[in-house]
Design a protein around this motif. Structure first.
Motif, PDB file in Angstrom:
ATOM      1  N   SER A  72       0.820  -1.203   0.000  1.00  0.00           N
ATOM      2  CA  SER A  72       0.000   0.000   0.000  1.00  0.00           C
ATOM      3  C   SER A  72       0.858   1.259   0.000  1.00  0.00           C
ATOM      4  O   SER A  72       0.360   2.351  -0.241  1.00  0.00           O
ATOM      5  CB  SER A  72      -0.941   0.004   1.213  1.00  0.00           C
ATOM      6  N   ASN A  73       2.186   1.112   0.254  1.00  0.00           N
ATOM      7  CA  ASN A  73       3.103   2.257   0.250  1.00  0.00           C
ATOM      8  C   ASN A  73       4.383   1.839  -0.473  1.00  0.00           C
ATOM      9  O   ASN A  73       5.290   1.266   0.127  1.00  0.00           O
ATOM     10  CB  ASN A  73       3.403   2.703   1.679  1.00  0.00           C
ATOM     11  N   LEU A  74       4.438   2.128  -1.756  1.00  0.00           N
ATOM     12  CA  LEU A  74       5.546   1.650  -2.590  1.00  0.00           C
ATOM     13  C   LEU A  74       6.888   2.235  -2.183  1.00  0.00           C
ATOM     14  O   LEU A  74       7.896   1.518  -2.144  1.00  0.00           O
ATOM     15  CB  LEU A  74       5.250   1.974  -4.059  1.00  0.00           C
ATOM     16  N   GLU A  75       6.924   3.506  -1.864  1.00  0.00           N
ATOM     17  CA  GLU A  75       8.189   4.125  -1.474  1.00  0.00           C
ATOM     18  C   GLU A  75       8.726   3.517  -0.181  1.00  0.00           C
ATOM     19  O   GLU A  75       9.932   3.287  -0.040  1.00  0.00           O
ATOM     20  CB  GLU A  75       8.038   5.646  -1.354  1.00  0.00           C
ATOM     21  N   ASP A  76       7.846   3.252   0.782  1.00  0.00           N
ATOM     22  CA  ASP A  76       8.260   2.613   2.025  1.00  0.00           C
ATOM     23  C   ASP A  76       8.780   1.199   1.760  1.00  0.00           C
ATOM     24  O   ASP A  76       9.791   0.791   2.320  1.00  0.00           O
ATOM     25  CB  ASP A  76       7.088   2.575   3.019  1.00  0.00           C
ATOM     26  N   ALA A  77       8.088   0.460   0.899  1.00  0.00           N
ATOM     27  CA  ALA A  77       8.536  -0.899   0.561  1.00  0.00           C
ATOM     28  C   ALA A  77       9.918  -0.859  -0.080  1.00  0.00           C
ATOM     29  O   ALA A  77      10.788  -1.670   0.237  1.00  0.00           O
ATOM     30  CB  ALA A  77       7.533  -1.567  -0.371  1.00  0.00           C
ATOM     31  N   ARG A  78      10.146   0.088  -0.991  1.00  0.00           N
ATOM     32  CA  ARG A  78      11.455   0.231  -1.629  1.00  0.00           C
ATOM     33  C   ARG A  78      12.533   0.513  -0.591  1.00  0.00           C
ATOM     34  O   ARG A  78      13.613  -0.086  -0.614  1.00  0.00           O
ATOM     35  CB  ARG A  78      11.415   1.337  -2.686  1.00  0.00           C
ATOM     36  N   ALA A  79      12.242   1.403   0.334  1.00  0.00           N
ATOM     37  CA  ALA A  79      13.209   1.738   1.381  1.00  0.00           C
ATOM     38  C   ALA A  79      13.520   0.510   2.247  1.00  0.00           C
ATOM     39  O   ALA A  79      14.677   0.288   2.621  1.00  0.00           O
ATOM     40  CB  ALA A  79      12.676   2.882   2.246  1.00  0.00           C
ATOM     41  N   ARG A  80      12.515  -0.309   2.558  1.00  0.00           N
ATOM     42  CA  ARG A  80      12.735  -1.518   3.358  1.00  0.00           C
ATOM     43  C   ARG A  80      13.588  -2.529   2.604  1.00  0.00           C
ATOM     44  O   ARG A  80      14.454  -3.179   3.184  1.00  0.00           O
ATOM     45  CB  ARG A  80      11.401  -2.144   3.776  1.00  0.00           C
ATOM     46  N   VAL A  81      13.371  -2.651   1.284  1.00  0.00           N
ATOM     47  CA  VAL A  81      14.181  -3.561   0.464  1.00  0.00           C
ATOM     48  C   VAL A  81      15.650  -3.129   0.508  1.00  0.00           C
ATOM     49  O   VAL A  81      16.547  -3.946   0.747  1.00  0.00           O
ATOM     50  CB  VAL A  81      13.666  -3.601  -0.998  1.00  0.00           C
ATOM     51  N   VAL A  82      15.899  -1.845   0.289  1.00  0.00           N
ATOM     52  CA  VAL A  82      17.277  -1.333   0.277  1.00  0.00           C
ATOM     53  C   VAL A  82      17.921  -1.512   1.654  1.00  0.00           C
ATOM     54  O   VAL A  82      19.064  -1.987   1.758  1.00  0.00           O
ATOM     55  CB  VAL A  82      17.305   0.144  -0.175  1.00  0.00           C
ATOM     56  N   LYS A  83      17.187  -1.176   2.720  1.00  0.00           N
ATOM     57  CA  LYS A  83      17.721  -1.305   4.080  1.00  0.00           C
ATOM     58  C   LYS A  83      18.072  -2.756   4.416  1.00  0.00           C
ATOM     59  O   LYS A  83      19.050  -3.027   5.102  1.00  0.00           O
ATOM     60  CB  LYS A  83      16.715  -0.768   5.098  1.00  0.00           C
ATOM     61  N   ALA A  84      17.295  -3.700   3.884  1.00  0.00           N
ATOM     62  CA  ALA A  84      17.539  -5.119   4.150  1.00  0.00           C
ATOM     63  C   ALA A  84      18.661  -5.694   3.284  1.00  0.00           C
ATOM     64  O   ALA A  84      19.049  -6.848   3.455  1.00  0.00           O
ATOM     65  CB  ALA A  84      16.261  -5.922   3.937  1.00  0.00           C
ATOM     66  N   GLY A  85      19.181  -4.902   2.350  1.00  0.00           N
ATOM     67  CA  GLY A  85      20.283  -5.367   1.512  1.00  0.00           C
ATOM     68  C   GLY A  85      19.882  -5.798   0.117  1.00  0.00           C
ATOM     69  O   GLY A  85      20.716  -6.305  -0.637  1.00  0.00           O
ATOM     70  N   GLY A  86      18.614  -5.590  -0.255  1.00  0.00           N
ATOM     71  CA  GLY A  86      18.188  -5.917  -1.611  1.00  0.00           C
ATOM     72  C   GLY A  86      18.787  -4.942  -2.609  1.00  0.00           C
ATOM     73  O   GLY A  86      19.098  -3.804  -2.273  1.00  0.00           O
ATOM     74  N   LYS A  87      18.949  -5.382  -3.828  1.00  0.00           N
ATOM     75  CA  LYS A  87      19.489  -4.551  -4.905  1.00  0.00           C
ATOM     76  C   LYS A  87      18.357  -4.191  -5.859  1.00  0.00           C
ATOM     77  O   LYS A  87      17.700  -5.078  -6.408  1.00  0.00           O
ATOM     78  CB  LYS A  87      20.577  -5.292  -5.680  1.00  0.00           C
ATOM     79  N   ILE A  88      18.137  -2.910  -6.062  1.00  0.00           N
ATOM     80  CA  ILE A  88      17.101  -2.446  -6.989  1.00  0.00           C
ATOM     81  C   ILE A  88      17.584  -2.695  -8.420  1.00  0.00           C
ATOM     82  O   ILE A  88      18.663  -2.248  -8.801  1.00  0.00           O
ATOM     83  CB  ILE A  88      16.793  -0.947  -6.783  1.00  0.00           C
ATOM     84  N   THR A  89      16.795  -3.435  -9.201  1.00  0.00           N
ATOM     85  CA  THR A  89      17.165  -3.717 -10.592  1.00  0.00           C
ATOM     86  C   THR A  89      16.361  -2.867 -11.576  1.00  0.00           C
ATOM     87  O   THR A  89      16.837  -2.611 -12.679  1.00  0.00           O
ATOM     88  CB  THR A  89      16.996  -5.213 -10.931  1.00  0.00           C
ATOM     89  N   LYS A  90      15.151  -2.466 -11.218  1.00  0.00           N
ATOM     90  CA  LYS A  90      14.334  -1.529 -12.001  1.00  0.00           C
ATOM     91  C   LYS A  90      13.650  -0.628 -10.995  1.00  0.00           C
ATOM     92  O   LYS A  90      12.836  -1.100 -10.196  1.00  0.00           O
ATOM     93  CB  LYS A  90      13.280  -2.251 -12.831  1.00  0.00           C
ATOM     94  N   ASP A  91      13.998   0.649 -11.022  1.00  0.00           N
ATOM     95  CA  ASP A  91      13.406   1.564 -10.049  1.00  0.00           C
ATOM     96  C   ASP A  91      11.925   1.767 -10.357  1.00  0.00           C
ATOM     97  O   ASP A  91      11.417   1.304 -11.388  1.00  0.00           O
ATOM     98  CB  ASP A  91      14.156   2.892 -10.034  1.00  0.00           C
ATOM     99  N   ILE A  92      11.243   2.449  -9.482  1.00  0.00           N
ATOM    100  CA  ILE A  92       9.798   2.623  -9.577  1.00  0.00           C
ATOM    101  C   ILE A  92       9.410   3.164 -10.958  1.00  0.00           C
ATOM    102  O   ILE A  92       9.975   4.140 -11.430  1.00  0.00           O
ATOM    103  CB  ILE A  92       9.291   3.559  -8.463  1.00  0.00           C
ATOM    104  N   PHE A  93       8.460   2.473 -11.587  1.00  0.00           N
ATOM    105  CA  PHE A  93       7.935   2.894 -12.890  1.00  0.00           C
ATOM    106  C   PHE A  93       6.432   2.667 -12.916  1.00  0.00           C
ATOM    107  O   PHE A  93       5.898   1.875 -12.134  1.00  0.00           O
ATOM    108  CB  PHE A  93       8.631   2.155 -14.045  1.00  0.00           C
ATOM    109  N   SER A  94       5.759   3.374 -13.801  1.00  0.00           N
ATOM    110  CA  SER A  94       4.311   3.263 -13.940  1.00  0.00           C
ATOM    111  C   SER A  94       3.957   2.267 -15.029  1.00  0.00           C
ATOM    112  O   SER A  94       4.722   2.072 -15.976  1.00  0.00           O
ATOM    113  CB  SER A  94       3.708   4.624 -14.301  1.00  0.00           C
TER     114      SER A  94
END
Length: 120
Positions: A72-94
């Protein structure tokens, strides 16, 4: 207001498809699935038991089946992924119906998180 999607749960499986028409024909013959087309390169599977789609878009299809969670909160989910050590492969897109991003876990599995929050 009723929530259609459950936060932080698997919500969608996306199968890569080099030829969406051939994939649709194949799965229809085996399982009787029907589809909602979004152009020539994408089709939602309407009756697979879980929300799913066939992605033949050359620039955005994953190389392997893609598990997609809802948030329900995409930006928060992205921040949690990064904080946990996940690597973003495609940033947020519509995309039609929402926004999402892709990431890899420590084992290299690609996953995605999507949201329709704020989409009218």
């Amino acid at each position: 207001m009723t929530q259609r999607h459950k936060d932080r749960q698997i919500n969608f499986i996306e199968l890569p498809a080099r030829d969406v028409a051939a994939s649709k024909k194949f799965y229809s013959a085996i399982f009787g699935w029907t589809y909602q087309d979004y152009g020539d390169d994408y089709a939602d599977i309407c009756d697979a038991g879980i929300s799913a789609g066939l992605n033949g878009e050359p620039d955005s299809a994953a190389k392997k089946p893609l598990v997609i969670m809802y948030s329900s909160n995409l930006e928060d989910a992205r921040a949690r992924v990064v904080k946990a050590g996940g690597k973003i492969t495609k940033d947020i897109f519509s995309f039609p119906g929402g926004r999402r991003f892709h990431f890899t876990d420590p084992s290299g599995n690609e996953l995605a998180i999507w949201s329709d929050a704020g989409i009218e």
